[in-house]
Design an enzyme around this catalytic site. Structure first.
Site, PDB file in Angstrom:
ATOM      1  N   TYR A  63     -39.182 -24.873 -11.310  1.00  0.00           N
ATOM      2  CA  TYR A  63     -39.080 -25.670 -10.092  1.00  0.00           C
ATOM      3  C   TYR A  63     -38.167 -26.876 -10.331  1.00  0.00           C
ATOM      4  O   TYR A  63     -38.517 -27.802 -11.066  1.00  0.00           O
ATOM      5  CB  TYR A  63     -40.452 -26.156  -9.627  1.00  0.00           C
ATOM      6  CG  TYR A  63     -41.411 -25.068  -9.210  1.00  0.00           C
ATOM      7  CD1 TYR A  63     -40.977 -23.784  -8.909  1.00  0.00           C
ATOM      8  CD2 TYR A  63     -42.771 -25.331  -9.110  1.00  0.00           C
ATOM      9  CE1 TYR A  63     -41.866 -22.797  -8.525  1.00  0.00           C
ATOM     10  CE2 TYR A  63     -43.671 -24.346  -8.718  1.00  0.00           C
ATOM     11  CZ  TYR A  63     -43.210 -23.080  -8.441  1.00  0.00           C
ATOM     12  OH  TYR A  63     -44.104 -22.101  -8.064  1.00  0.00           O
ATOM     13  N   HIS A 131     -45.035 -16.049 -14.622  1.00  0.00           N
ATOM     14  CA  HIS A 131     -44.581 -16.279 -13.252  1.00  0.00           C
ATOM     15  C   HIS A 131     -44.179 -14.986 -12.547  1.00  0.00           C
ATOM     16  O   HIS A 131     -44.427 -14.818 -11.356  1.00  0.00           O
ATOM     17  CB  HIS A 131     -43.399 -17.253 -13.286  1.00  0.00           C
ATOM     18  CG  HIS A 131     -43.208 -18.035 -12.038  1.00  0.00           C
ATOM     19  ND1 HIS A 131     -42.428 -19.156 -11.980  1.00  0.00           N
ATOM     20  CD2 HIS A 131     -43.692 -17.864 -10.778  1.00  0.00           C
ATOM     21  CE1 HIS A 131     -42.440 -19.642 -10.749  1.00  0.00           C
ATOM     22  NE2 HIS A 131     -43.199 -18.883 -10.006  1.00  0.00           N
ATOM     23  N   GLY A 213     -46.990 -19.499   5.280  1.00  0.00           N
ATOM     24  CA  GLY A 213     -45.709 -18.809   5.365  1.00  0.00           C
ATOM     25  C   GLY A 213     -44.509 -19.721   5.213  1.00  0.00           C
ATOM     26  O   GLY A 213     -43.547 -19.632   5.976  1.00  0.00           O
ATOM     27  N   ARG A 214     -44.562 -20.624   4.209  1.00  0.00           N
ATOM     28  CA  ARG A 214     -43.470 -21.577   3.958  1.00  0.00           C
ATOM     29  C   ARG A 214     -43.181 -22.439   5.190  1.00  0.00           C
ATOM     30  O   ARG A 214     -42.036 -22.770   5.477  1.00  0.00           O
ATOM     31  CB  ARG A 214     -42.202 -20.845   3.487  1.00  0.00           C
ATOM     32  CG  ARG A 214     -42.408 -20.113   2.175  1.00  0.00           C
ATOM     33  CD  ARG A 214     -41.223 -19.259   1.769  1.00  0.00           C
ATOM     34  NE  ARG A 214     -41.519 -18.629   0.476  1.00  0.00           N
ATOM     35  CZ  ARG A 214     -42.229 -17.523   0.321  1.00  0.00           C
ATOM     36  NH1 ARG A 214     -42.705 -16.909   1.397  1.00  0.00           N
ATOM     37  NH2 ARG A 214     -42.478 -17.028  -0.858  1.00  0.00           N
TER      38      ARG A 214
END
Length: 343
Positions: A63, A131, A213-214
């Protein structure tokens, strides 16, 4: 001001058990995935979450090329033992979503943990995920390497992200898996077919990322305001041919939630907790946002339960969603289980 109380939930068993809050925070957002956020603003956000009793924080080495871990490390100073930290290894960045690759060989896992620990400013993490499953490396090798880090004291428990039910069982046979993290929402239902059953069977906790959903399944989503470098532009749900139909479904979510006095996003959160109870799964949900007021809105999904009719009505929407939940079906568990793609 009072806030919804997040109860504790237990993942795993015996020496591999981990207690987390049923509502956590996904810290990809503080690395700029959905738009820039200043360092001081990210610290203020993390402190506000902590003041609300949220102590389960999720990040990954990828990230922001480690920026999320660095910012969490700054926040952790003086409160490391009050916070449960999860981070991840296994994605090698390329040119952005769709151009990344999974890497899960033992040497890479051993190498990457030290970088994460340094950025986080700690000598251990509570939960270390693979991940993504590397198609070139047996899952047994990856799980074995994660287990070695537990023995070395660098990791308390291990997890998998976007693993299939078969991969979960194979990894668990090598070293107990404490948690599985995958996308789960009103619109993304494939984990219910195989993955959640495997978790329930093996006593593994489940962590749901992208529960709204983002940002799509909220009242405030505005695609025109999405920056050109926003990762959402690579996802099929947000394409020009799919988005109009999906927006109509979002409106339907909001209509169903009105009966319980919930916003659209809070309705999606309440639905997740209802489904977890229905399916017998120990669940923590980790929404990610740059704004505490958005997080507070989603957190109200803990306060009010949806009735059975509302849950059933929401259940029926998934088959109408246009597009897959990922830019590459093989990148997520449902694709490798033959549950994607969808028209």
């Amino acid at each position: 001001m009072t806030f919804p109380a997040a109860s504790d939930v237990e993942f795993g068993a015996e020496d591999h058990a981990l207690t987390v809050t049923e509502l956590g925070y996904g810290a990809m957002s503080i690395a700029g995935a959905y738009g820039a956020i200043a360092e001081q603003d990210s610290q203020t956000l993390l402190h506000d979450l902590y003041d609300r009793g949220i102590t389960f924080l999720d990040t990954a080495n990828v990230y922001g090329d480690g920026e999320s871990e660095l910012r969490l490390g700054e926040f952790l100073k003086g409160r490391r033992y009050d916070v449960t930290i999860a981070t991840k290894v296994g994605i090698v960045k390329g040119g952005g979503p769709g151009k990344r690759r999974a890497r899960g060989d033992a040497a890479y896992i051993r190498e990457q943990i030290d970088g994460s620990l340094k950025r986080l400013g700690t000598d251990y993490v509570d939960l270390y995920y693979l991940h993504r499953v590397d198609p070139e490396v047996p899952i047994e090798e990856s799980a074995g390497a994660l287990g070695e880090l537990v023995e070395a004291g660098k990791v308390r428990t291990i997890g998998l992200s976007e693993a299939t039910a078969e991969e979960i069982r194979r990894a668990h046979a090598v070293h107990p898996v404490t948690a599985v993290q995958s996308e789960w929402s009103v619109f993304a239902r494939d984990v219910e077919t195989h993955v959640l059953g495997a978790c329930r069977e093996l006593g593994i906790g489940f962590v749901a990322y992208s529960p709204v959903g983002r940002g799509l399944i909220t009242d405030r989503f505005d695609f025109d305001a999405v920056a050109e470098n926003d990762v959402r532009r690579t996802f099929p749900w947000f394409s020009s041919e799919n988005l109009p139909a999906n927006r109509q479904l979002v409106q339907r979510v909001g209509e169903i939630g009105q009966g319980a006095g919930l916003s659209t996003g809070a309705t999606a959160m309440a639905w997740l907790y209802a489904k977890a109870r229905q399916l017998g799964v120990n669940l923590s949900v980790i929404p990610g946002t740059r704004y505490i007021e958005h997080w507070d809105e989603l957190a109200t999904g803990l306060e009010k339960a949806l009735d059975d009719d509302a849950v059933s009505a929401l259940d029926a929407l998934a088959e109408q969603v246009r597009g897959d939940r990922s830019f590459d079906p093989n990148w997520v568990s449902g694709g490798r289980e033959g549950l994607l793609p969808r028209a």
